[in-house]
Design an enzyme around this catalytic site. Structure first.
Site, PDB file in Angstrom:
ATOM      1  N   ALA A 115       0.792  -1.441  -0.097  1.00  0.00           N
ATOM      2  CA  ALA A 115      -0.080  -0.054  -0.044  1.00  0.00           C
ATOM      3  C   ALA A 115       0.816   1.270  -0.046  1.00  0.00           C
ATOM      4  O   ALA A 115       1.435   1.993   1.145  1.00  0.00           O
ATOM      5  CB  ALA A 115      -0.868   0.064   1.312  1.00  0.00           C
ATOM      6  N   ARG A 260      -9.932 -19.086 -40.173  1.00  0.00           N
ATOM      7  CA  ARG A 260     -10.785 -18.275 -40.517  1.00  0.00           C
ATOM      8  C   ARG A 260     -10.508 -17.808 -41.984  1.00  0.00           C
ATOM      9  O   ARG A 260      -9.521 -17.563 -42.442  1.00  0.00           O
ATOM     10  CB  ARG A 260     -11.046 -16.878 -39.684  1.00  0.00           C
ATOM     11  CG  ARG A 260     -11.544 -15.765 -40.550  1.00  0.00           C
ATOM     12  CD  ARG A 260     -13.430 -16.062 -40.075  1.00  0.00           C
ATOM     13  NE  ARG A 260     -14.209 -14.903 -40.624  1.00  0.00           N
ATOM     14  CZ  ARG A 260     -15.394 -15.068 -40.515  1.00  0.00           C
ATOM     15  NH1 ARG A 260     -16.165 -16.171 -40.484  1.00  0.00           N
ATOM     16  NH2 ARG A 260     -16.186 -14.162 -41.083  1.00  0.00           N
ATOM     17  N   GLY A 331     -11.666  -9.991 -36.236  1.00  0.00           N
ATOM     18  CA  GLY A 331     -12.410  -9.216 -36.784  1.00  0.00           C
ATOM     19  C   GLY A 331     -13.770  -8.742 -35.556  1.00  0.00           C
ATOM     20  O   GLY A 331     -13.272  -8.675 -34.323  1.00  0.00           O
ATOM     21  N   GLY A 332     -15.032  -9.025 -36.211  1.00  0.00           N
ATOM     22  CA  GLY A 332     -15.911  -8.859 -35.368  1.00  0.00           C
ATOM     23  C   GLY A 332     -16.132  -9.636 -34.126  1.00  0.00           C
ATOM     24  O   GLY A 332     -16.459  -9.268 -32.807  1.00  0.00           O
ATOM     25  N   GLU A 355       1.853   0.304 -11.157  1.00  0.00           N
ATOM     26  CA  GLU A 355       3.325   0.195 -10.805  1.00  0.00           C
ATOM     27  C   GLU A 355       4.076   1.149 -11.495  1.00  0.00           C
ATOM     28  O   GLU A 355       5.304   0.955 -11.765  1.00  0.00           O
ATOM     29  CB  GLU A 355       3.892  -1.468 -11.003  1.00  0.00           C
ATOM     30  CG  GLU A 355       3.107  -2.264 -10.265  1.00  0.00           C
ATOM     31  CD  GLU A 355       3.835  -3.599  -9.885  1.00  0.00           C
ATOM     32  OE1 GLU A 355       5.245  -3.636  -9.966  1.00  0.00           O
ATOM     33  OE2 GLU A 355       3.338  -4.771  -9.425  1.00  0.00           O
ATOM     34  N   GLY A 356       3.522   2.238 -11.918  1.00  0.00           N
ATOM     35  CA  GLY A 356       4.194   3.455 -12.304  1.00  0.00           C
ATOM     36  C   GLY A 356       3.800   3.466 -13.777  1.00  0.00           C
ATOM     37  O   GLY A 356       3.911   2.425 -14.357  1.00  0.00           O
ATOM     38  N   THR A 357       3.295   4.663 -14.235  1.00  0.00           N
ATOM     39  CA  THR A 357       2.913   4.646 -15.538  1.00  0.00           C
ATOM     40  C   THR A 357       3.954   4.720 -16.503  1.00  0.00           C
ATOM     41  O   THR A 357       5.238   4.752 -16.099  1.00  0.00           O
ATOM     42  CB  THR A 357       2.090   6.067 -15.700  1.00  0.00           C
ATOM     43  OG1 THR A 357       3.156   7.084 -15.614  1.00  0.00           O
ATOM     44  CG2 THR A 357       0.928   6.113 -14.695  1.00  0.00           C
ATOM     45  N   GLU A 359       4.928   6.757 -18.597  1.00  0.00           N
ATOM     46  CA  GLU A 359       5.430   8.173 -18.530  1.00  0.00           C
ATOM     47  C   GLU A 359       6.445   8.147 -17.492  1.00  0.00           C
ATOM     48  O   GLU A 359       7.579   8.465 -17.377  1.00  0.00           O
ATOM     49  CB  GLU A 359       4.608   9.545 -18.189  1.00  0.00           C
ATOM     50  CG  GLU A 359       3.612   9.634 -19.461  1.00  0.00           C
ATOM     51  CD  GLU A 359       2.274   8.404 -19.414  1.00  0.00           C
ATOM     52  OE1 GLU A 359       1.958   7.953 -18.665  1.00  0.00           O
ATOM     53  OE2 GLU A 359       2.086   8.272 -20.667  1.00  0.00           O
TER      54      GLU A 359
HETATM   55  C1  LIG Z   1      -5.793  -1.739 -11.018  1.00  0.00           C
HETATM   56  C2  LIG Z   1      -5.007  -1.185 -10.158  1.00  0.00           C
HETATM   57  C3  LIG Z   1      -4.162  -2.007  -9.270  1.00  0.00           C
HETATM   58  C4  LIG Z   1      -3.393  -0.923  -8.267  1.00  0.00           C
HETATM   59  N1  LIG Z   1      -2.663  -1.769  -7.268  1.00  0.00           N
HETATM   60  C5  LIG Z   1      -1.929  -0.807  -6.592  1.00  0.00           C
HETATM   61  C6  LIG Z   1      -1.394  -1.411  -5.438  1.00  0.00           C
HETATM   62  O1  LIG Z   1      -1.439  -2.689  -5.162  1.00  0.00           O
HETATM   63  N2  LIG Z   1      -0.659  -0.722  -4.617  1.00  0.00           N
HETATM   64  C7  LIG Z   1      -0.407   0.500  -4.762  1.00  0.00           C
HETATM   65  O2  LIG Z   1      -0.027   1.048  -3.811  1.00  0.00           O
HETATM   66  N3  LIG Z   1      -0.886   1.263  -5.889  1.00  0.00           N
HETATM   67  C8  LIG Z   1      -1.458   0.462  -6.744  1.00  0.00           C
HETATM   68  N4  LIG Z   1      -2.212   0.993  -7.818  1.00  0.00           N
HETATM   69  C9  LIG Z   1      -2.099   2.344  -8.341  1.00  0.00           C
HETATM   70  C10 LIG Z   1      -0.930   2.835  -9.197  1.00  0.00           C
HETATM   71  O3  LIG Z   1       0.340   2.599  -8.937  1.00  0.00           O
HETATM   72  C11 LIG Z   1      -1.430   4.311  -9.474  1.00  0.00           C
HETATM   73  O4  LIG Z   1      -2.841   4.434 -10.053  1.00  0.00           O
HETATM   74  C12 LIG Z   1      -0.331   4.682 -10.786  1.00  0.00           C
HETATM   75  O5  LIG Z   1       0.995   4.754  -9.936  1.00  0.00           O
HETATM   76  C13 LIG Z   1      -0.842   6.180 -11.474  1.00  0.00           C
HETATM   77  O6  LIG Z   1      -1.040   6.984 -10.344  1.00  0.00           O
HETATM   78  P1  LIG Z   1      -2.413   7.852 -10.587  1.00  0.00           P
HETATM   79  O7  LIG Z   1      -3.513   6.768 -10.620  1.00  0.00           O
HETATM   80  O8  LIG Z   1      -2.700   8.964  -9.298  1.00  0.00           O
HETATM   81  O9  LIG Z   1      -2.123   8.700 -11.752  1.00  0.00           O
HETATM   82  P2  LIG Z   1      -1.488  10.287 -11.693  1.00  0.00           P
HETATM   83  O10 LIG Z   1      -0.312  10.339 -10.933  1.00  0.00           O
HETATM   84  O11 LIG Z   1      -2.618  11.244 -11.357  1.00  0.00           O
HETATM   85  O12 LIG Z   1      -1.293  10.451 -13.206  1.00  0.00           O
HETATM   86  C14 LIG Z   1      -2.021  10.849 -14.262  1.00  0.00           C
HETATM   87  C15 LIG Z   1      -1.357  10.773 -15.441  1.00  0.00           C
HETATM   88  O13 LIG Z   1      -0.389  12.053 -15.348  1.00  0.00           O
HETATM   89  C16 LIG Z   1       0.841  11.123 -15.823  1.00  0.00           C
HETATM   90  N5  LIG Z   1       1.807  11.889 -14.959  1.00  0.00           N
HETATM   91  C17 LIG Z   1       2.030  12.107 -13.664  1.00  0.00           C
HETATM   92  N6  LIG Z   1       3.197  12.909 -13.451  1.00  0.00           N
HETATM   93  C18 LIG Z   1       3.860  12.992 -14.498  1.00  0.00           C
HETATM   94  C19 LIG Z   1       5.148  13.537 -14.852  1.00  0.00           C
HETATM   95  N7  LIG Z   1       5.787  14.082 -14.080  1.00  0.00           N
HETATM   96  N8  LIG Z   1       5.481  13.650 -16.158  1.00  0.00           N
HETATM   97  C20 LIG Z   1       4.699  12.909 -17.176  1.00  0.00           C
HETATM   98  N9  LIG Z   1       3.485  12.313 -17.115  1.00  0.00           N
HETATM   99  C21 LIG Z   1       2.989  12.414 -15.609  1.00  0.00           C
HETATM  100  C22 LIG Z   1       0.925   9.871 -15.710  1.00  0.00           C
HETATM  101  O14 LIG Z   1       1.761   9.143 -16.349  1.00  0.00           O
HETATM  102  C23 LIG Z   1      -0.857   9.679 -16.062  1.00  0.00           C
HETATM  103  O15 LIG Z   1      -0.753   9.575 -17.464  1.00  0.00           O
HETATM  104  C24 LIG Z   1      -3.188   0.331  -8.566  1.00  0.00           C
HETATM  105  C25 LIG Z   1      -3.703   0.977  -9.690  1.00  0.00           C
HETATM  106  C26 LIG Z   1      -4.839   0.290 -10.593  1.00  0.00           C
HETATM  107  C27 LIG Z   1      -5.384   0.723 -11.439  1.00  0.00           C
END
Ligand SMILES: Cc1cc2nc3c(=O)[nH]c(=O)nc-3n(C[C@H](O)[C@H](O)[C@H](O)COP(=O)(O)OP(=O)(O)OC[C@H]3O[C@@H](n4cnc5c(N)ncnc54)[C@H](O)[C@@H]3O)c2cc1C
Length: 374
Positions: A115, A260, A331-332, A355-357, A359
């Site tokens: 968490a 197909r 396809g469909g 786990e980090g987007t 970006e």
């Molecule tokens: C199904 C699911 C399971 C998850 N499980 C866990 C879990 O077990 N434990 C846990 O701790 N978290 C968990 N998460 C959270 C997840 O790690 C976060 O959602 C993720 O790190 C993105 O954070 P955010 O949603 O606040 O997006 P934001 O931080 O609000 O980002 C929004 C957008 O802005 C972009 N952005 C933000 N900062 C920058 C920057 N400096 N430069 C360029 N672009 C930027 C992002 O890439 C994204 O496109 C989970 C999320 C989901 C959806």
């Protein structure tokens, strides 16, 4: 140079493949419908001296890949415990904490979750507002964590909290092992998600939760390092999830392309379809190379932080292209909920986010490149 799997890893792959084919795959539709997951192989990456199988990150990646072929939600629920929840104890725990918790985690007697994220602290976890204040031999936790995978089924949750508001990410965050059911520990409702519906994702709240000092994970102020070092492993294992899902989508696409027919011949004879299959096969091959090489670095104790960010970035983005092609090739039928590729398409999308987007992975990689060069 040796690119072959050890005998132990091959046995593990066969075992997990068999488990996936007999226990997971037949249940995938029910898991998605009923939102729950059966238990399985918990201590693959935990060293033998702590009661695990001692097969390292490579072993964990083998299991993650194979489980995901059967069902992504099962693999992600497993990963919340075996990859990031339990790994934070291995990465950051004291010797006494490892002895105390890892054997039970390896046997699945204690399930864990990780968490870190908060409503206003996802990409920027240093902005977290959950606090832990020392009170004698205990710590008092207040705050809320969001999007916690398996947070409602875990027995022990690794919670990251601010212990020094001045220092924050620079030595002001500490990790705690919080037992589920502690007084003041709240579990919110399960999020309704686009995919991976069988895995639960919940908000966890902490309202004056008291945690004894021996459940503080590692040193005071070392939490941010533990969180990031755990994520290094988690991102690599997530790459293996992507590989498993990509393989499944690709195998279904190949089968469909051979079967197909349009204009009197299988669609696999058309160059447009062949190019999609060739691109997917190439990306799967690239994923494999990156994942196993990075797992070898990790298991040899070498630095692998940049490489795991690269694996996560490439594998999740390649997977998105591969599942998109799979839908196109079907396809469909690819858009029908009766065909598995529709589910794979939805399951895959979040891999570019959690786990980090993508970006954030690019930021991690670029920072390291600017510091050290390629
Ligand atoms: C199904 C699911 C399971 C998850 N499980 C866990 C879990 O077990 N434990 C846990 O701790 N978290 C968990 N998460 C959270 C997840 O790690 C976060 O959602 C993720 O790190 C993105 O954070 P955010 O949603 O606040 O997006 P934001 O931080 O609000 O980002 C929004 C957008 O802005 C972009 N952005 C933000 N900062 C920058 C920057 N400096 N430069 C360029 N672009 C930027 C992002 O890439 C994204 O496109 C989970 C999320 C989901 C959806």
């Amino acid at each position: 140079m040796d690119f072959s799997f050890s005998e132990e890893l091959m046995m593990l792959r066969d075992l997990t493949r068999d488990f996936t084919d007999t226990q997971v795959r037949p249940l995938a539709a029910a898991i998605e419908r009923e939102h729950h997951v059966p238990p399985g192989l918990m201590g693959v990456a935990i060293p033998e001296e702590y009661g695990g199988a001692g097969l390292g990150e490579a072993g964990l990646c083998v299991v993650m890949e194979e489980l995901t072929r059967g069902d992504f939600a099962v693999a992600v629920t497993y990963g919340a415990h075996a990859s990031i929840g339990g790994m934070s104890v291995l990465v950051g725990g004291t010797e006494a904490q490892k002895q105390r918790f890892l054997p039970d985690m390896a046997q699945g007697r204690i399930l864990s979750a990780y968490a870190l994220s908060e409503a206003n602290a996802g990409s920027d976890p240093g902005a977290m507002t959950t606090t832990a204040v020392r009170d004698g031999a205990e710590w008092v936790l207040d705050g809320e964590k969001v999007w916690i995978t398996a947070g409602d089924v875990a027995d022990l949750v690794t919670v990251y909290a601010v212990t020094d508001k001045e220092q924050r990410a620079h030595g002001g965050v500490t990790a705690f092992l919080v037992p589920a059911g502690s007084r003041g520990f709240g579990v919110g409702k399960r999020e309704e998600k686009m995919g991976q519906k069988g895995s639960s994702t919940v908000t966890l709240s902490f309202d004056g939760v008291r945690v004894p000092d021996d459940l503080r994970l590692g040193a005071v102020g070392d939490g941010f390092r533990i969180a990031l070092a755990t994520l290094d492993r988690g991102r690599l294992a997530l790459g293996a999830n992507c590989l498993g899902c990509a393989r499944e989508a690709h195998a279904l696409s190949v089968a469909y392309a051979n079967q197909r027919e349009t204009f009197g011949r299988p669609i696999g004879t058309k160059q447009a379809i062949q190019w999609m299959l060739a691109d997917s096969a190439t990306e799967i091959f690239a994923m494999e190379g990156m994942i196993w090489r990075t797992a070898a670095l990790c298991d040899a104790g070498e630095p692998f932080s940049r490489q795991s960010a690269m694996v996560k970035l490439f594998a999740s983005e390649a997977l998105d292209r591969i599942v998109d092609r799979a839908v196109q090739i079907h396809g469909g039928m690819g858009y029908s909920a009766e065909f598995v590729v529709e589910k794979l398409y939805r399951d895959a999308r979040v891999t570019r986010i959690y786990e980090g987007t993508s970006e954030i992975q690019r930021i991690v990689i670029a920072r390291d490149v600017l510091k050290r060069g390629y």
